[in-house]
Design a protein around this motif. Structure first.
Motif, mmCIF file in Angstrom:
data_model
loop_
_atom_site.group_PDB
_atom_site.id
_atom_site.type_symbol
_atom_site.label_atom_id
_atom_site.label_comp_id
_atom_site.label_asym_id
_atom_site.label_seq_id
_atom_site.Cartn_x
_atom_site.Cartn_y
_atom_site.Cartn_z
ATOM 1 N N VAL A 279 14.503 -7.581 31.620
ATOM 2 C CA VAL A 279 13.578 -6.953 32.556
ATOM 3 C C VAL A 279 13.099 -5.635 31.947
ATOM 4 O O VAL A 279 13.908 -4.745 31.678
ATOM 5 N N PHE A 280 11.792 -5.540 31.698
ATOM 6 C CA PHE A 280 11.207 -4.308 31.179
ATOM 7 C C PHE A 280 10.405 -3.632 32.286
ATOM 8 O O PHE A 280 9.468 -4.213 32.825
ATOM 9 N N ARG A 281 10.818 -2.420 32.602
ATOM 10 C CA ARG A 281 10.080 -1.623 33.580
ATOM 11 C C ARG A 281 9.480 -0.434 32.844
ATOM 12 O O ARG A 281 10.193 0.321 32.190
ATOM 13 N N SER A 282 8.174 -0.303 32.951
ATOM 14 C CA SER A 282 7.459 0.717 32.183
ATOM 15 C C SER A 282 7.059 1.882 33.075
ATOM 16 O O SER A 282 6.535 1.685 34.173
ATOM 17 N N ARG A 283 7.310 3.083 32.560
ATOM 18 C CA ARG A 283 6.831 4.298 33.204
ATOM 19 C C ARG A 283 5.687 4.818 32.352
ATOM 20 O O ARG A 283 5.845 5.029 31.141
ATOM 21 N N PHE A 284 4.524 5.015 32.958
ATOM 22 C CA PHE A 284 3.327 5.350 32.209
ATOM 23 C C PHE A 284 3.026 6.844 32.298
ATOM 24 O O PHE A 284 3.014 7.426 33.385
ATOM 25 N N HIS A 285 2.761 7.420 31.135
ATOM 26 C CA HIS A 285 2.414 8.836 31.038
ATOM 27 C C HIS A 285 1.091 8.912 30.262
ATOM 28 O O HIS A 285 1.084 8.974 29.024
ATOM 29 N N PHE A 286 -0.018 8.877 30.990
ATOM 30 C CA PHE A 286 -1.333 8.806 30.373
ATOM 31 C C PHE A 286 -2.095 10.114 30.581
ATOM 32 O O PHE A 286 -2.018 10.732 31.640
ATOM 33 N N SER A 287 -2.855 10.492 29.570
ATOM 34 C CA SER A 287 -3.760 11.631 29.694
ATOM 35 C C SER A 287 -4.937 11.403 28.758
ATOM 36 O O SER A 287 -4.769 10.903 27.641
ATOM 37 N N GLU A 288 -6.127 11.763 29.214
ATOM 38 C CA GLU A 288 -7.305 11.571 28.369
ATOM 39 C C GLU A 288 -7.327 12.543 27.196
ATOM 40 O O GLU A 288 -7.851 12.216 26.128
ATOM 41 N N THR A 289 -6.765 13.730 27.391
ATOM 42 C CA THR A 289 -6.674 14.707 26.308
ATOM 43 C C THR A 289 -5.336 15.429 26.430
ATOM 44 O O THR A 289 -4.972 15.889 27.516
ATOM 45 N N MET A 290 -4.597 15.508 25.341
ATOM 46 C CA MET A 290 -3.309 16.197 25.329
ATOM 47 C C MET A 290 -3.208 17.030 24.057
ATOM 48 O O MET A 290 -3.507 16.540 22.963
ATOM 49 N N ARG A 291 -2.790 18.278 24.203
ATOM 50 C CA ARG A 291 -2.500 19.085 23.019
ATOM 51 C C ARG A 291 -1.209 18.585 22.377
ATOM 52 O O ARG A 291 -0.324 18.063 23.063
ATOM 53 N N ALA A 292 -1.112 18.745 21.072
ATOM 54 C CA ALA A 292 0.077 18.259 20.366
ATOM 55 C C ALA A 292 1.350 18.861 20.944
ATOM 56 O O ALA A 292 2.356 18.164 21.123
ATOM 57 N N GLN A 293 1.336 20.158 21.273
ATOM 58 C CA GLN A 293 2.548 20.790 21.802
ATOM 59 C C GLN A 293 2.919 20.245 23.175
ATOM 60 O O GLN A 293 4.097 20.197 23.528
ATOM 61 N N ASP A 294 1.915 19.795 23.947
ATOM 62 C CA ASP A 294 2.214 19.199 25.247
ATOM 63 C C ASP A 294 2.856 17.826 25.078
ATOM 64 O O ASP A 294 3.763 17.453 25.835
ATOM 65 N N ILE A 295 2.382 17.068 24.101
ATOM 66 C CA ILE A 295 2.996 15.767 23.815
ATOM 67 C C ILE A 295 4.436 15.959 23.383
ATOM 68 O O ILE A 295 5.347 15.256 23.850
ATOM 69 N N VAL A 296 4.680 16.924 22.515
ATOM 70 C CA VAL A 296 6.041 17.194 22.033
ATOM 71 C C VAL A 296 6.948 17.592 23.184
ATOM 72 O O VAL A 296 8.080 17.089 23.309
ATOM 73 N N SER A 297 6.483 18.478 24.055
ATOM 74 C CA SER A 297 7.296 18.903 25.197
ATOM 75 C C SER A 297 7.620 17.721 26.103
ATOM 76 O O SER A 297 8.749 17.592 26.596
ATOM 77 N N HIS A 298 6.645 16.859 26.288
ATOM 78 C CA HIS A 298 6.849 15.690 27.142
ATOM 79 C C HIS A 298 7.877 14.740 26.525
ATOM 80 O O HIS A 298 8.775 14.241 27.212
ATOM 81 N N LEU A 299 7.773 14.507 25.220
ATOM 82 C CA LEU A 299 8.723 13.626 24.539
ATOM 83 C C LEU A 299 10.134 14.209 24.583
ATOM 84 O O LEU A 299 11.121 13.475 24.774
ATOM 85 N N ASP A 300 10.248 15.522 24.418
ATOM 86 C CA ASP A 300 11.569 16.150 24.469
ATOM 87 C C ASP A 300 12.183 16.042 25.863
ATOM 88 O O ASP A 300 13.393 15.839 26.001
ATOM 89 N N ARG A 301 11.365 16.158 26.897
ATOM 90 C CA ARG A 301 11.889 16.006 28.264
ATOM 91 C C ARG A 301 12.390 14.587 28.497
ATOM 92 O O ARG A 301 13.447 14.382 29.115
ATOM 93 N N ILE A 302 11.641 13.612 28.008
ATOM 94 C CA ILE A 302 12.081 12.216 28.170
ATOM 95 C C ILE A 302 13.387 11.989 27.415
ATOM 96 O O ILE A 302 14.300 11.317 27.909
ATOM 97 N N ARG A 303 13.488 12.558 26.214
ATOM 98 C CA ARG A 303 14.724 12.406 25.414
ATOM 99 C C ARG A 303 15.930 12.966 26.167
ATOM 100 O O ARG A 303 16.997 12.330 26.210
ATOM 101 N N LEU A 304 15.784 14.118 26.785
ATOM 102 C CA LEU A 304 16.898 14.738 27.498
ATOM 103 C C LEU A 304 17.224 13.988 28.788
ATOM 104 O O LEU A 304 18.383 13.912 29.199
ATOM 105 N N ARG A 305 16.193 13.436 29.425
ATOM 106 C CA ARG A 305 16.406 12.675 30.659
ATOM 107 C C ARG A 305 17.029 11.316 30.387
ATOM 108 O O ARG A 305 17.849 10.815 31.142
ATOM 109 N N GLY A 306 16.607 10.697 29.282
ATOM 110 C CA GLY A 306 17.115 9.376 28.928
ATOM 111 C C GLY A 306 16.081 8.284 29.121
ATOM 112 O O GLY A 306 15.299 8.312 30.071
ATOM 113 N N THR A 307 16.068 7.337 28.205
ATOM 114 C CA THR A 307 15.147 6.209 28.249
ATOM 115 C C THR A 307 15.655 5.143 27.295
ATOM 116 O O THR A 307 16.422 5.446 26.372
ATOM 117 N N ASP A 308 15.216 3.907 27.509
ATOM 118 C CA ASP A 308 15.598 2.819 26.605
ATOM 119 C C ASP A 308 14.605 2.644 25.463
ATOM 120 O O ASP A 308 14.834 1.846 24.558
#
Length: 341
Positions: free
Chosen positions: A91-120
């Motif tokens: 069973v794959f459940r997807s959480r979507f994080h979409f944006s039409e424009t993202m600064r590189a530092q915002d993408i990095v911050s978002h990825l780091d938050r997901i890493r700390l929260r946990g994901t498969d």
């Protein structure tokens, strides 16, 4: 000998009688050494199979992080939701994080938050810049698989890439335009959403190289940093058309096609051949209207299957399979796939 299997299952796996298995399990005499080894190997094989089934029946929560126009991310969402049902019992459940424009530092911050929260697992469409690659390093070191989608990060240790051969797609576009102009003078408007994306860069490299080698009479005018948004891309296209009266063809790498078509019309200019990427709802309508002539399409469902397999393979006690590139199809108004049209 500890195990969780029925004697009859072990006997079937080993190809011996249940009585023989019983003697081996209880350490009784009268069993040849080779037979005993076969029974023990059968138990080992059953343990591997059980481990695989546990993985296959697991629930996976994955995060899809993308910088892209809404018309494309909606197509991606549909592909993930439809293909999830084909991987049962996983069973794959997807959480979507979409944006039409993202600064590189915002993408990095978002990825780091997901890493700390946990994901498969993380599915990522992002610019090929050093800070994003370093964020991928942190994710992979934490045991979180990262699969790049549509555009790759070749300098990052991602688990897999899911998408088409972008360079071959650009070469295909050059071939189609070159054959259409048939040796006559041509100036091609090449539109990119941004030069930060490796996938678009690969398309442009393939296009430029093939056009230069096979059709040297063609000239190129490039616009970028409209991010696939209609207003920004349309303004860039209008400026290019005003500055270059010879433009008579278009290769749209980065989207915003309705705005580019409108810019040609507003300038009173015809476009002898217009090639776009991806058969989303907007491009499908433009193709049927005759405003664009070819769409280079690859099936996102194939990409999603690659994503799911890559994440599953990270959990299994066997080497992961290589990525399978999705095929690029040349779509005209006469061969629109039934699954889309």
């Amino acid at each position: 000998m500890a195990h969780d299997f029925l004697v009859k299952d072990i006997a079937f796996q080993a190809g011996v009688s249940t009585a023989t298995v019983d003697r081996v399990l209880n350490g009784r005499a009268g069993v040849r050494r080779q037979t005993e080894q076969r029974v023990r190997a059968a138990i080992g094989e059953l343990e591997k199979q059980q481990g695989g089934l546990e993985v296959q029946s697991r629930k996976f929560a994955i995060d899809v992080v993308m910088e892209a126009p809404a018309r494309f991310t909606e197509t991606v969402r549909q592909a993930f939701e439809s293909e999830a049902a084909t991987f049962m019992p996983s069973v794959f459940r997807s959480r979507f994080h979409f944006s039409e424009t993202m600064r590189a530092q915002d993408i990095v911050s978002h990825l780091d938050r997901i890493r700390l929260r946990g994901t498969d697992g993380i599915v990522l469409k992002a610019p090929d810049v050093p800070e994003v690659s370093l964020a991928v390093v942190r994710l992979e070191q934490a045991g979180i698989p990262v699969v790049t989608l549509v555009t790759d990060l070749p300098n990052a240790p991602r688990t897999a890439y899911a998408g088409a051969d972008n360079r071959a797609a650009g070469e295909t576009a050059a071939y189609l335009i070159g054959e259409r102009v048939a040796g006559a003078p041509a100036t091609v408007l090449v539109t990119l959403s941004s030069n930060r994306f490796r996938g678009e860069e690969e398309r442009e490299i393939g296009f430029r190289r093939t056009l230069r080698d096979r059709y040297p009479q063609a000239n190129l005018v490039e616009i970028s940093e409209g991010y696939g948004h209609d207003a920004a891309t349309g303004a860039l296209a209008a400026k290019a058309l005003a500055s270059h009266p010879g433009i008579n063809a278009a290769y749209s790498i980065g989207g915003g096609n309705r705005a580019v078509v409108a810019a040609f019309k507003a300038a009173g200019r015809s476009c002898g051949i217009y090639i776009a990427h991806d058969l989303d709802a907007e491009n499908l309508a433009l193709l049927r209207e005759g405003a664009i002539h070819f769409v280079l399409h690859h099936d996102l469902k194939t990409d999603v299957q690659t994503v799911f397999r890559a994440i599953l393979n990270r959990q299994r006690p066997r080497p992961a399979q290589g990525s399978r590139l999705s095929a690029v199809e040349v779509i005209t108004p006469y061969n629109i796939p039934a699954r889309i049209g």
